[in-house]
Scaffold this motif. Structure first.
Motif, PDB file in Angstrom:
ATOM      1  N   MET A 170      68.509  22.477  42.530  1.00 29.33           N
ATOM      2  CA  MET A 170      67.509  22.151  43.553  1.00 29.33           C
ATOM      3  C   MET A 170      66.760  20.883  43.167  1.00 29.33           C
ATOM      4  SD  MET A 170      64.807  25.110  42.380  1.00 29.33           S
ATOM      5  CE  MET A 170      66.161  26.188  41.906  1.00 29.33           C
ATOM      6  N   ARG A 171      65.981  20.399  44.103  1.00 32.69           N
ATOM      7  CA  ARG A 171      65.083  19.297  43.786  1.00 32.69           C
ATOM      8  C   ARG A 171      63.991  19.778  42.834  1.00 32.69           C
ATOM      9  NH1 ARG A 171      63.848  16.099  49.481  1.00 32.69           N
ATOM     10  NH2 ARG A 171      65.959  15.247  49.786  1.00 32.69           N
ATOM     11  N   ALA A 172      63.546  18.857  41.986  1.00 34.04           N
ATOM     12  CA  ALA A 172      62.528  19.234  40.991  1.00 34.04           C
ATOM     13  C   ALA A 172      61.215  19.652  41.630  1.00 34.04           C
ATOM     14  CB  ALA A 172      62.310  18.072  40.024  1.00 34.04           C
ATOM     15  N   ASP A 173      60.937  19.195  42.858  1.00 30.95           N
ATOM     16  CA  ASP A 173      59.682  19.564  43.513  1.00 30.95           C
ATOM     17  C   ASP A 173      59.812  20.828  44.357  1.00 30.95           C
ATOM     18  OD1 ASP A 173      61.233  18.592  45.562  1.00 30.95           O
ATOM     19  OD2 ASP A 173      59.835  17.023  46.210  1.00 30.95           O
ATOM     20  N   ASN A 174      60.955  21.495  44.305  1.00 33.30           N
ATOM     21  CA  ASN A 174      61.110  22.757  45.021  1.00 33.30           C
ATOM     22  C   ASN A 174      60.197  23.800  44.381  1.00 33.30           C
ATOM     23  OD1 ASN A 174      62.239  25.426  45.815  1.00 33.30           O
ATOM     24  ND2 ASN A 174      63.861  24.199  46.738  1.00 33.30           N
ATOM     25  N   PRO A 175      59.462  24.587  45.148  1.00 24.87           N
ATOM     26  CA  PRO A 175      58.566  25.608  44.554  1.00 24.87           C
ATOM     27  C   PRO A 175      59.289  26.585  43.625  1.00 24.87           C
ATOM     28  CG  PRO A 175      58.079  25.305  46.882  1.00 24.87           C
ATOM     29  CD  PRO A 175      59.317  24.509  46.614  1.00 24.87           C
ATOM     30  N   LEU A 176      60.575  26.849  43.867  1.00 25.26           N
ATOM     31  CA  LEU A 176      61.322  27.762  43.007  1.00 25.26           C
ATOM     32  C   LEU A 176      61.510  27.200  41.603  1.00 25.26           C
ATOM     33  CD1 LEU A 176      64.122  29.048  45.435  1.00 25.26           C
ATOM     34  CD2 LEU A 176      61.998  30.193  44.781  1.00 25.26           C
ATOM     35  N   ALA A 177      61.399  25.894  41.466  1.00 30.45           N
ATOM     36  CA  ALA A 177      61.590  25.273  40.153  1.00 30.45           C
ATOM     37  C   ALA A 177      60.492  25.652  39.178  1.00 30.45           C
ATOM     38  CB  ALA A 177      61.670  23.747  40.299  1.00 30.45           C
ATOM     39  N   ARG A 178      59.396  26.198  39.671  1.00 28.07           N
ATOM     40  CA  ARG A 178      58.304  26.608  38.782  1.00 28.07           C
ATOM     41  C   ARG A 178      58.580  27.949  38.098  1.00 28.07           C
ATOM     42  NH1 ARG A 178      55.097  24.325  43.148  1.00 28.07           N
ATOM     43  NH2 ARG A 178      54.769  26.395  44.060  1.00 28.07           N
ATOM     44  N   GLN A 179      59.648  28.634  38.512  1.00 30.05           N
ATOM     45  CA  GLN A 179      59.975  29.936  37.945  1.00 30.05           C
ATOM     46  C   GLN A 179      61.049  29.804  36.874  1.00 30.05           C
ATOM     47  OE1 GLN A 179      60.832  32.779  41.084  1.00 30.05           O
ATOM     48  NE2 GLN A 179      59.558  31.647  42.534  1.00 30.05           N
ATOM     49  N   ALA A 180      60.984  30.663  35.844  1.00 31.16           N
ATOM     50  CA  ALA A 180      61.983  30.629  34.772  1.00 31.16           C
ATOM     51  C   ALA A 180      63.338  31.096  35.278  1.00 31.16           C
ATOM     52  CB  ALA A 180      61.532  31.494  33.600  1.00 31.16           C
ATOM     53  N   GLU A 181      63.345  32.091  36.145  1.00 29.92           N
ATOM     54  CA  GLU A 181      64.554  32.532  36.828  1.00 29.92           C
ATOM     55  C   GLU A 181      64.183  32.892  38.253  1.00 29.92           C
ATOM     56  OE1 GLU A 181      66.171  36.005  34.898  1.00 29.92           O
ATOM     57  OE2 GLU A 181      64.765  37.335  35.928  1.00 29.92           O
ATOM     58  N   ILE A 182      65.142  32.855  39.148  1.00 32.93           N
ATOM     59  CA  ILE A 182      64.801  33.065  40.555  1.00 32.93           C
ATOM     60  C   ILE A 182      65.663  34.181  41.137  1.00 32.93           C
ATOM     61  CG2 ILE A 182      63.933  30.745  40.955  1.00 32.93           C
ATOM     62  CD1 ILE A 182      66.564  29.928  42.043  1.00 32.93           C
ATOM     63  N   ARG A 183      65.132  34.842  42.130  1.00 35.78           N
ATOM     64  CA  ARG A 183      65.845  35.928  42.795  1.00 35.78           C
ATOM     65  C   ARG A 183      66.830  35.348  43.802  1.00 35.78           C
ATOM     66  NH1 ARG A 183      63.541  40.975  42.163  1.00 35.78           N
ATOM     67  NH2 ARG A 183      65.666  41.597  42.803  1.00 35.78           N
ATOM     68  N   LEU A 184      67.937  36.027  43.946  1.00 37.49           N
ATOM     69  CA  LEU A 184      68.963  35.569  44.872  1.00 37.49           C
ATOM     70  C   LEU A 184      68.436  35.544  46.300  1.00 37.49           C
ATOM     71  CD1 LEU A 184      71.801  34.675  45.540  1.00 37.49           C
ATOM     72  CD2 LEU A 184      72.554  37.063  45.383  1.00 37.49           C
ATOM     73  N   ARG A 185      67.635  36.543  46.660  1.00 37.58           N
ATOM     74  CA  ARG A 185      67.109  36.583  48.029  1.00 37.58           C
ATOM     75  C   ARG A 185      66.213  35.382  48.328  1.00 37.58           C
ATOM     76  NH1 ARG A 185      64.247  41.047  45.623  1.00 37.58           N
ATOM     77  NH2 ARG A 185      62.039  40.562  45.281  1.00 37.58           N
TER      78      ARG A 185
END
Length: 297
Positions: A170-185
Motif C-alpha cells: 500500500m501507499r505509506a500514507d494509507n491508514p492501515l500502514a500504522r498497524q503492525a499487521e492488518i486484518r483481511l477484512r
C-alpha cells in the motif's frame, strides 16, 4: 549418441505437432525427418506417434519413450558435469522454474553469487505458476523448482521450505500502514488488485475467505506482481505479495496480513523425486538451501 539425436527429432515433432513444422524448426527436409521417425519406430518395434488428419501426437508408448530419453539426457549431463569437475573446469548448466516473486531480487542475487565462484556455469530461468513448475520438473525441462505452494508435490522431493506470510502492499500514507499487521477484512474494504487464479497468493486469499461471507472484489486482476505493485504507486489501492519478492520504492510500504485470517504459505525448493542432479544444479541447490535457511532465521 544416435538415439539422443533421435530424441531431438522426436521431441521436435511432439512439440510442433507435425512433421512439416518440426522439419522447418530443425532446418531439414520433411521427408528426411519422416524417414528418421519411421526408422526409429521400426527399430523400437512399435509406433510412438498417432498419425492424425492434421498432424501427429505422441501415443502412450511415445510418452514413455520421450520420458526415458529425457532421463537419459539428464544422466548424461550429470556424467559430463562430473567429468568436467575432475578436470577442474567447473562447468555445467542449471535450469530453474520459479514463482514470479523470486525473479526480481532473490534469484538474480543467488545466481550472480554462484557464478562469481563458478563462471563456467550457465543458467536458464523459467517463470512458472505452481502447476507448470512441477510439470517442468517431470519433463526434465527444469532441474530445480522454487515455487510458492506447489499444486501436488507427488513427484517433487522437497529440499527446503521457507514460510511466507501474505503482505498487503500500500501507499505509506494509507491508514492501515500504522498497524503492525492488518486484518483481511480491512483490505477488502479498500480497492484491491489481485493476481490471476493460477497464482498461489490468489488461491491463499480465496481459501482464507471460503468459510466467511466475504469475497474478493478486485478492481483489477493481473498476471504480473510488478504491474500490481506499480499500480498501487499510481492509485489508492492495495496489492498482495509475499515478502521475499518485495523491495518497495519510497512512498510504498507493506504489512503482513493477520495469521488468524490467512495462514502463511510455503515457499518450496524441490527437484524431481528420484532424480540424481548434475553437479552444478546440485551445488546451486545447496546454496539456495542455505540462503532460505538464513531468511527463516
Amino acid at each position: 549418441m544416435r538415439h539422443l539425436k533421435d530424441f531431438q527429432f522426436i521431441e521436435a515433432v511432439a512439440r510442433a505437432g507435425s512433421i512439416r513444422k518440426a522439419a522447418e524448426d530443425l532446418h531439414i527436409t520433411a521427408s528426411a525427418l519422416n524417414r528418421r521417425i519411421q526408422r526409429f519406430e521400426e527399430d523400437f518395434g512399435t509406433r510412438i506417434f498417432e498419425r492424425l488428419p492434421r498432424g501427429m501426437r505422441l501415443n502412450p508408448a511415445g510418452e514413455l519413450v520421450i520420458q526415458h530419453f529425457r532421463s537419459q539426457q539428464s544422466d548424461l549431463r550429470r556424467v559430463q558435469s562430473l567429468v568436467a569437475d575432475l578436470g577442474g573446469e567447473r562447468r555445467g548448466h542449471v535450469s530453474i522454474a520459479c514463482s514470479q516473486a523470486l525473479a526480481p531480487y532473490f534469484l538474480p542475487g543467488q545466481i550472480a553469487r554462484y557464478r562469481a565462484e563458478h563462471p563456467g556455469v550457465t543458467f536458464s530461468v523459467q517463470i512458472r505458476d505452481r502447476a507448470a513448475a512441477e510439470e517442468d520438473l517431470r519433463s526434465f525441462h527444469s532441474d530445480l523448482a522454487l515455487v510458492l505452494e506447489p499444486a501436488h508435490l507427488a513427484d517433487v522431493e522437497t529440499l527446503a521450505v521457507l514460510t511466507q506470510p501474505v503482505h498487503a502492499v500500500m501507499r505509506a500514507d494509507n491508514p492501515l500502514a500504522r498497524q503492525a499487521e492488518i486484518r483481511l477484512r480491512a483490505c477488502l474494504d479498500q480497492p484491491h488488485v489481485v493476481p490471476g487464479r493460477s497464482y498461489a497468493v490468489r488461491r491463499m486469499l480465496e481459501a482464507a475467505l471460503a468459510p466467511t461471507s466475504r469475497q474478493l472484489s478486485p478492481i483489477l486482476e493481473a498476471d504480473s506482481f510488478d504491474f500490481m505493485r506499480h499500480y498501487v504507486e499510481f492509485a489508492d489501492a492495495l496489492a498482495f505479495q509475499i515478502p521475499v519478492g518485495l523491495r518497495l520504492p519510497p512512498g510504498l510500504t507493506s504489512r503482513p496480513l493477520a495469521r488468524r485470517d490467512i495462514a502463511p504459505g510455503r515457499l518450496i525448493l524441490g527437484q524431481l523425486r528420484g532424480r540424481s542432479l548434475p553437479v552444478a544444479p546440485a551445488r546451486f541447490a545447496q546454496q539456495l538451501m542455505q540462503a532460505l535457511d538464513h531468511l527463516a532465521k
